[in-house]
Design a protein around this motif. Structure first.
Motif, PDB file in Angstrom:
ATOM      1  N   ALA A 120      -1.367   3.768  18.705  1.00 25.09           N
ATOM      2  CA  ALA A 120      -1.391   2.367  19.146  1.00 25.09           C
ATOM      3  C   ALA A 120      -0.833   1.503  18.022  1.00 25.09           C
ATOM      4  O   ALA A 120      -0.541   1.991  16.923  1.00 25.09           O
ATOM      5  N   SER A 121      -0.699   0.218  18.289  1.00 20.54           N
ATOM      6  CA  SER A 121      -0.192  -0.699  17.272  1.00 20.54           C
ATOM      7  C   SER A 121      -1.259  -0.954  16.212  1.00 20.54           C
ATOM      8  O   SER A 121      -2.449  -0.688  16.420  1.00 20.54           O
ATOM      9  N   VAL A 122      -0.834  -1.483  15.082  1.00 22.24           N
ATOM     10  CA  VAL A 122      -1.743  -1.768  13.975  1.00 22.24           C
ATOM     11  C   VAL A 122      -2.887  -2.671  14.420  1.00 22.24           C
ATOM     12  O   VAL A 122      -4.041  -2.479  14.018  1.00 22.24           O
ATOM     13  N   LEU A 166       1.196  15.129   3.019  1.00 26.59           N
ATOM     14  CA  LEU A 166       2.000  14.062   2.422  1.00 26.59           C
ATOM     15  C   LEU A 166       2.376  13.001   3.447  1.00 26.59           C
ATOM     16  O   LEU A 166       2.587  11.836   3.104  1.00 26.59           O
ATOM     17  N   SER A 167       2.438  13.390   4.711  1.00 26.18           N
ATOM     18  CA  SER A 167       2.798  12.437   5.762  1.00 26.18           C
ATOM     19  C   SER A 167       1.770  11.317   5.883  1.00 26.18           C
ATOM     20  O   SER A 167       2.036  10.285   6.504  1.00 26.18           O
ATOM     21  N   ALA A 168       0.590  11.515   5.275  1.00 26.94           N
ATOM     22  CA  ALA A 168      -0.436  10.470   5.307  1.00 26.94           C
ATOM     23  C   ALA A 168       0.052   9.200   4.617  1.00 26.94           C
ATOM     24  O   ALA A 168      -0.465   8.108   4.870  1.00 26.94           O
ATOM     25  N   LEU A 169       1.058   9.336   3.761  1.00 26.02           N
ATOM     26  CA  LEU A 169       1.618   8.167   3.085  1.00 26.02           C
ATOM     27  C   LEU A 169       2.243   7.196   4.083  1.00 26.02           C
ATOM     28  O   LEU A 169       2.397   6.010   3.791  1.00 26.02           O
ATOM     29  N   ASN A 170       2.578   7.701   5.271  1.00 23.91           N
ATOM     30  CA  ASN A 170       3.141   6.827   6.305  1.00 23.91           C
ATOM     31  C   ASN A 170       2.110   5.833   6.828  1.00 23.91           C
ATOM     32  O   ASN A 170       2.466   4.848   7.480  1.00 23.91           O
ATOM     33  N   GLN A 171       0.841   6.111   6.554  1.00 22.42           N
ATOM     34  CA  GLN A 171      -0.236   5.247   7.039  1.00 22.42           C
ATOM     35  C   GLN A 171      -0.615   4.167   6.029  1.00 22.42           C
ATOM     36  O   GLN A 171      -1.554   3.414   6.250  1.00 22.42           O
ATOM     37  N   ILE A 172       0.114   4.088   4.936  1.00 23.60           N
ATOM     38  CA  ILE A 172      -0.284   3.207   3.838  1.00 23.60           C
ATOM     39  C   ILE A 172      -0.386   1.748   4.272  1.00 23.60           C
ATOM     40  O   ILE A 172      -1.271   1.011   3.825  1.00 23.60           O
ATOM     41  N   ILE A 174      -1.177   0.376   7.313  1.00 24.67           N
ATOM     42  CA  ILE A 174      -2.379   0.078   8.089  1.00 24.67           C
ATOM     43  C   ILE A 174      -3.637   0.242   7.247  1.00 24.67           C
ATOM     44  O   ILE A 174      -4.585  -0.541   7.350  1.00 24.67           O
ATOM     45  N   LEU A 175      -3.651   1.248   6.366  1.00 22.44           N
ATOM     46  CA  LEU A 175      -4.819   1.454   5.516  1.00 22.44           C
ATOM     47  C   LEU A 175      -4.975   0.322   4.507  1.00 22.44           C
ATOM     48  O   LEU A 175      -6.096  -0.080   4.177  1.00 22.44           O
ATOM     49  N   THR A 176      -3.853  -0.209   4.037  1.00 19.31           N
ATOM     50  CA  THR A 176      -3.904  -1.351   3.120  1.00 19.31           C
ATOM     51  C   THR A 176      -4.451  -2.582   3.832  1.00 19.31           C
ATOM     52  O   THR A 176      -5.261  -3.333   3.280  1.00 19.31           O
ATOM     53  N   THR A 177      -4.021  -2.779   5.078  1.00 17.58           N
ATOM     54  CA  THR A 177      -4.510  -3.911   5.869  1.00 17.58           C
ATOM     55  C   THR A 177      -6.018  -3.820   6.068  1.00 17.58           C
ATOM     56  O   THR A 177      -6.757  -4.796   5.872  1.00 17.58           O
ATOM     57  N   ILE A 178      -6.488  -2.641   6.448  1.00 17.68           N
ATOM     58  CA  ILE A 178      -7.918  -2.427   6.679  1.00 17.68           C
ATOM     59  C   ILE A 178      -8.705  -2.597   5.385  1.00 17.68           C
ATOM     60  O   ILE A 178      -9.771  -3.235   5.360  1.00 17.68           O
ATOM     61  N   SER A 179      -8.190  -2.042   4.306  1.00 18.80           N
ATOM     62  CA  SER A 179      -8.868  -2.140   3.014  1.00 18.80           C
ATOM     63  C   SER A 179      -8.981  -3.589   2.554  1.00 18.80           C
ATOM     64  O   SER A 179     -10.014  -4.007   2.015  1.00 18.80           O
ATOM     65  N   THR A 180      -7.928  -4.367   2.783  1.00 21.85           N
ATOM     66  CA  THR A 180      -7.940  -5.780   2.389  1.00 21.85           C
ATOM     67  C   THR A 180      -8.993  -6.552   3.175  1.00 21.85           C
ATOM     68  O   THR A 180      -9.716  -7.394   2.621  1.00 21.85           O
TER      69      THR A 180
END
Length: 219
Positions: A120-122, A166-172, A174-180
């Motif tokens: 789904a979208s972010v 390593l493909s988890a880096l593609n989630q950076i 959305i994870l940054t948005t959630i972390s913020t």
């Protein structure tokens, strides 16, 4: 708690009394944030800003405005629909309550390695994350407080790295948005993080990170 910390809390309380008049933040949804423990809520924001009263005050005012502007107090009444979309989001964002510690703290398990965040979208993942935060604060923590007979306002998080690639880096992004969102609006809600089932790739990346930190600090 030291005298300096007690004085900081006193100053913060005074500022918030003024803020209710100047910023009109004394709205009913404030209860959703402190659940009957307003002083403890202020302490969380003070800790997040190293007990700097002015910075903690600004952080809390910004948080309250964020809640009002985004209608956070009504977010649990706004399910992700249709059901298939909701299920797709939850199946690719693996987070759940797995139990309680001996001290009564809720234990939240997060399948970091197997969460793909690609169905789904972010915006939907952010909505889902905020809903889980609000459910934790309004239901899980108050229930634990009642069950164990003492105020419980934090949880433990277990980060399961099974399947991490390593493909988890593609989630950076959305994870940054959630972390913020967590850092600014839900500070000091996790007492301890535990990392389990970390593959070699995680260990290698962590070692590189530590080396870079050392070089920055001592160069």
């Amino acid at each position: 708690m030291s005298n300096a910390h007690q004085e900081a809390i006193k100053q913060f309380l005074s500022l918030m009394e003024t803020a209710e008049v100047l910023f009109n933040v004394g709205y009913p949804g404030l209860q959703n944030m402190h659940q009957g423990y307003p002083t403890e809520a202020l302490v969380r924001f003070l800790k997040a800003r190293d007990w700097n009263v002015q910075k903690a005050h600004k952080m809390l005012i910004d948080c309250l405005q964020w809640r009002i502007q985004n209608e956070i107090d009504n977010i649990l009444a706004k399910p992700i629909i249709p059901t298939d979309l909701y299920r797709a989001v939850r199946d690719s964002q693996l987070v759940g309550l797995s139990g309680y510690s001996k001290e009564g703290l809720p234990v939240i398990a997060i399948g970091v390695g197997l969460s793909t965040y690609d169905k789904a979208s972010v915006n939907y993942y952010v909505q889902s994350h905020i809903q889980m935060n609000e459910y934790r604060d309004r239901v899980v923590l108050p229930t634990a407080t009642e069950k164990y007979g003492r105020h419980i306002s934090t949880c433990l998080k277990v980060l399961d790295m099974t399947g991490l690639k390593l493909s988890a880096l593609n989630q950076i992004k959305i994870l940054t948005t959630i972390s913020t969102i967590d850092d600014l609006n839900y500070p000091e809600k996790t007492q301890t993080y535990y990392i389990v089932n970390a593959p070699y790739i995680f260990s290698a990346c962590w070692k590189v990170f530590l080396i870079l930190c050392f070089l920055v600090l001592f160069s």
